[in-house]
Design a protein around this motif. Structure first.
Motif, PDB file in Angstrom:
ATOM      1  N   UNK A   1       0.845  -1.189   0.000  1.00 53.25           N
ATOM      2  CA  UNK A   1       0.000   0.000   0.000  1.00 53.25           C
ATOM      3  C   UNK A   1       0.880   1.240   0.000  1.00 53.25           C
ATOM      4  N   UNK A   2       0.465   2.248  -0.755  1.00 52.86           N
ATOM      5  CA  UNK A   2       1.129   3.545  -0.697  1.00 52.86           C
ATOM      6  C   UNK A   2       0.232   4.469   0.110  1.00 52.86           C
ATOM      7  N   UNK A   3       0.805   5.030   1.160  1.00 51.12           N
ATOM      8  CA  UNK A   3       0.048   5.842   2.108  1.00 51.12           C
ATOM      9  C   UNK A   3       0.737   7.183   2.335  1.00 51.12           C
ATOM     10  N   UNK A   4      -0.054   8.184   2.677  1.00 50.36           N
ATOM     11  CA  UNK A   4       0.497   9.451   3.126  1.00 50.36           C
ATOM     12  C   UNK A   4       1.137   9.211   4.489  1.00 50.36           C
TER      13      UNK A   4
ATOM     14  N   UNK B   1       4.720   6.719   1.943  1.00 52.65           N
ATOM     15  CA  UNK B   1       5.440   5.486   2.278  1.00 52.65           C
ATOM     16  C   UNK B   1       4.795   4.307   1.570  1.00 52.65           C
ATOM     17  N   UNK B   2       5.599   3.290   1.358  1.00 55.13           N
ATOM     18  CA  UNK B   2       5.057   2.005   0.915  1.00 55.13           C
ATOM     19  C   UNK B   2       5.107   1.085   2.113  1.00 55.13           C
ATOM     20  N   UNK B   3       3.950   0.536   2.414  1.00 61.00           N
ATOM     21  CA  UNK B   3       3.828  -0.415   3.505  1.00 61.00           C
ATOM     22  C   UNK B   3       3.556  -1.786   2.902  1.00 61.00           C
TER      23      UNK B   3
ATOM     24  N   UNK C   1       9.686   1.678   1.939  1.00 62.27           N
ATOM     25  CA  UNK C   1      10.126   2.697   0.995  1.00 62.27           C
ATOM     26  C   UNK C   1       9.424   4.012   1.286  1.00 62.27           C
ATOM     27  N   UNK C   2      10.023   5.085   0.791  1.00 59.50           N
ATOM     28  CA  UNK C   2       9.449   6.408   0.971  1.00 59.50           C
ATOM     29  C   UNK C   2       9.759   7.280  -0.241  1.00 59.50           C
ATOM     30  N   UNK C   3       8.942   8.285  -0.443  1.00 60.33           N
ATOM     31  CA  UNK C   3       9.150   9.262  -1.499  1.00 60.33           C
ATOM     32  C   UNK C   3       8.363  10.505  -1.142  1.00 60.33           C
TER      33      UNK C   3
END
Length: 152
Positions: A2-5, A58-60, A67-69
């Motif tokens: 999941x990509x989350x704020x 973040x990628x959870x 990961x982060x971006x």
């Protein structure tokens, strides 16, 4: 996956991801003083400030942030994947997400590429705009590129 704020409480984990990635990979490209500069530059205080501005994602995966971006206007930054998770598509997915988000408001995206990431961004369609040098401690030099990509 999941990509989350990112949330404020994620700052220490994001900082750890960034620092572990820098310390694990950048010594192959840069002298010690430049590696230290990157670690100091991406400190927890700056990460927390960006989180508070809703700029960090973040990628959870399996309840772990791997990961982060971040995004600041049309600028993509601080893309880091834990070394043990690299080569598994996390960076690819994060970049797809970040570019799609930027493309909602801007026709191009912009980033600063360190030497370790330069080829990755070339493969993604970014082109170099400028080659820059920044002197750090002991007259060591941080070399990097500004890059741009037209988004469709």
């Amino acid at each position: 996956m999941k990509i989350l704020l990112a949330e404020r409480c994620d700052a220490p984990v994001i900082c750890d991801i960034v620092h572990r990635t820098i310390e694990g990979i950048y010594p192959n490209y840069y002298p010690t003083e430049v590696v230290k500069f990157f670690v100091d530059y991406h400190n927890e205080e700056k990460i927390r400030a960006d989180i508070e501005q809703n700029m960090v994602y973040v990628i959870e995966d399996n309840d772990q942030i791997v990961a982060t971006g971040s995004i600041d206007g049309r600028t993509i930054g601080r893309l880091y994947v834990l070394p043990e998770y690299q080569g598994k598509g996390y960076g690819y997915e994060m970049m797809n997400f970040l570019e799609a988000t930027v493309s909602k408001e801007y026709p191009t995206s912009f980033l600063e590429a360190s030497l370790p990431s330069y080829d990755y961004y070339l493969r993604r369609g970014y082109y170099p705009v400028e080659y820059l040098k920044y002197e750090v401690e002991n007259h060591r030099v941080l070399c990097y590129y500004t890059m741009e990509k037209k988004l469709t």
